[in-house]
Design an enzyme around this catalytic site. Sequence first.
Site, short mmCIF file in Angstrom:
data_model
loop_
_atom_site.label_atom_id
_atom_site.label_comp_id
_atom_site.label_asym_id
_atom_site.label_seq_id
_atom_site.Cartn_x
_atom_site.Cartn_y
_atom_site.Cartn_z
N HIS A 1 6.63 -0.59 -5.22
CA HIS A 1 6.15 0.63 -4.57
C HIS A 1 7.04 0.97 -3.37
O HIS A 1 7.32 0.12 -2.54
CB HIS A 1 4.71 0.46 -4.07
CG HIS A 1 3.69 0.60 -5.15
ND1 HIS A 1 2.36 0.84 -4.91
CD2 HIS A 1 3.81 0.54 -6.51
CE1 HIS A 1 1.70 0.92 -6.06
NE2 HIS A 1 2.56 0.73 -7.04
N TYR B 1 -4.89 4.55 1.63
CA TYR B 1 -5.77 4.00 2.66
C TYR B 1 -6.47 5.19 3.33
O TYR B 1 -5.80 6.03 3.94
CB TYR B 1 -4.97 3.24 3.72
CG TYR B 1 -4.35 1.94 3.25
CD1 TYR B 1 -3.13 1.90 2.58
CD2 TYR B 1 -4.98 0.72 3.52
CE1 TYR B 1 -2.57 0.70 2.16
CE2 TYR B 1 -4.42 -0.49 3.12
CZ TYR B 1 -3.22 -0.49 2.44
OH TYR B 1 -2.67 -1.69 2.04
N PRO C 1 -8.00 -7.77 5.29
CA PRO C 1 -7.08 -7.38 4.22
C PRO C 1 -6.40 -6.03 4.43
O PRO C 1 -5.51 -5.66 3.65
CB PRO C 1 -7.99 -7.33 2.98
CG PRO C 1 -9.36 -7.11 3.51
CD PRO C 1 -9.41 -7.79 4.85
N LYS D 1 -1.68 -8.61 4.43
CA LYS D 1 -0.79 -9.65 4.99
C LYS D 1 -1.18 -11.09 4.66
O LYS D 1 -0.39 -12.00 4.84
CB LYS D 1 -0.73 -9.50 6.52
CG LYS D 1 0.03 -8.27 6.98
CD LYS D 1 1.52 -8.43 6.74
CE LYS D 1 2.26 -7.13 6.79
NZ LYS D 1 2.89 -6.72 5.53
N TYR E 1 4.54 -3.08 7.41
CA TYR E 1 3.92 -3.12 6.08
C TYR E 1 4.83 -3.81 5.06
O TYR E 1 4.37 -4.62 4.26
CB TYR E 1 3.56 -1.71 5.61
CG TYR E 1 2.60 -1.72 4.45
CD1 TYR E 1 1.22 -1.77 4.66
CD2 TYR E 1 3.06 -1.72 3.13
CE1 TYR E 1 0.33 -1.82 3.60
CE2 TYR E 1 2.18 -1.76 2.05
CZ TYR E 1 0.81 -1.81 2.30
OH TYR E 1 -0.07 -1.87 1.24
C1 PHB Z 1 -5.54 -5.14 -3.31
O1 PHB Z 1 -4.94 -4.55 -4.22
O2 PHB Z 1 -6.42 -5.98 -3.57
C2 PHB Z 1 -5.23 -4.80 -1.91
C3 PHB Z 1 -4.17 -3.95 -1.63
C4 PHB Z 1 -3.87 -3.63 -0.33
C5 PHB Z 1 -4.63 -4.13 0.70
C6 PHB Z 1 -5.68 -4.99 0.44
C7 PHB Z 1 -5.98 -5.33 -0.89
O3 PHB Z 1 -4.34 -3.79 1.98
#
Ligand code: PHB
Length: 390
Positions: free
Chosen positions: A72, A201, A293, A297, A385
């Site tokens: 990505h 997000y 999460p 990280k 990130y």
């Molecule tokens: C996930 O795909 O489980 C996932 C992706 C990004 C995050 C947290 C979890 O920030």
Amino acid sequence: MRTQVVIIGSGPSGLLLGQLLANSGIDTVILERVDRDYVLGRVRAGVLEQGMVDLLDEAGCGARMHAEGLPHDGISLAFDSRLHRIDLAGLTGGKRVMVYGQTEVTHDLMDKREAAGLTTVYDAKNVLPQGFDTDTPFVTYEKDGVTHRIGCDFIAGCDGFHGVSRKSAPAGAIKTYERAYPFGWLGILAEVPPADHELIYANHPRGFALCSMRSAHRSRYYVQCPLDDKVEDWSDDRFWDELRRRLPPVAAERVVTGASFEKSIAPLRSFVAEPMRFGRMFLVGDAAHIVPPTGAKGLNLAASDVRYLYWGLREFYQERSTAGVDAYSARALSRVWKAVRFSWWMTTMLHRFPDTDDFGQRIQEAELDYLVHSEAASAALAENYVGLPY
Ligand code: PHB
Ligand code: APR
């Protein structure tokens, strides 16, 4: 029985460390409390930094990730009914992340370890690291009612947040830092195509939401929920409705719904234990630190710990120098705290807290608006990130 390094825990930390050490001719035994299927049954993170991708390649375990993982180049932030893309690659000189589930990473590492004929003891009960304040540490465990003892040079505590390693450190020698967040994440997996080709997000007055994926056909979605909610409170229909309400219309209308095959609620916390070394025992990954999460990280920090420890142990065996193992804790913690800071910041900016009133909501939206329209601010987000350098 004797080995060079006893590794406690066969999560990603223990398995990756074991493989890198094995490739350098260093002998390990992994002791795991539960069985292989139980370890593989856990659904966890899914975004790998370039540094972790490189480390999996170095371990010789990257082939399936490159074939099936999804690179990505960006993510989207959603607020005020709109999507705003952050061009991760454009802002970091071409760095990207790889979307590939932790379950798959663990699978690949287990297969490699098995093919190499390396020892993993599953269902090892009452594992206890001992004597790590001397030059002759050892670990005891029980298997099928029989007690075993393995002598070693070093012990790697890769046994996660609830493991025995951190608890075995002398109370006066360890300091912990903690922040519990007043909400959880309700997550589902469903066999449906993702709403977007990149992650979204979302900040919304009803709470945070995240659109993620495991493949072009499998989606991973989350919504912020109260800590005392039960999974049973959330039918699939209720989940899909709530998710779509928190997304901008352009994303909500692209959500494909379907039956979920996994649904769970996880609390969010930040936790750090210092130091990460006690004599001849090291703490690695979740055994030493937990992050919420939101910044993706947790798994990546485990990988950077592994890299620092692997360097240190290789230096010890190949050059008879303790410089790397002596530097391990400070090196690892310096990177850990930056990721703790980043995850805390992302969490604070994107979630609705019990005391988020209309003022607080406007402040969050102003911060997000600044973030997506300032190249300097976007670059700082992107740099963190994709992963800070090792
Ligand atoms: C996930 O795909 O489980 C996932 C992706 C990004 C995050 C947290 C979890 O920030
Ligand atoms: N004895 C032996 N093994 C144990 C013990 C014990 N007393 N306690 C726990 N374990 C095992 C667990 O069963 C688990 O398989 O240690 C392993 C720890 O694995 P993880 O919890 O996955 O931790 P880690 O390998 O550090 O993985 C990094 O970062 O944010 C997270 O999702 C991410 O789980 C991932 C973690």
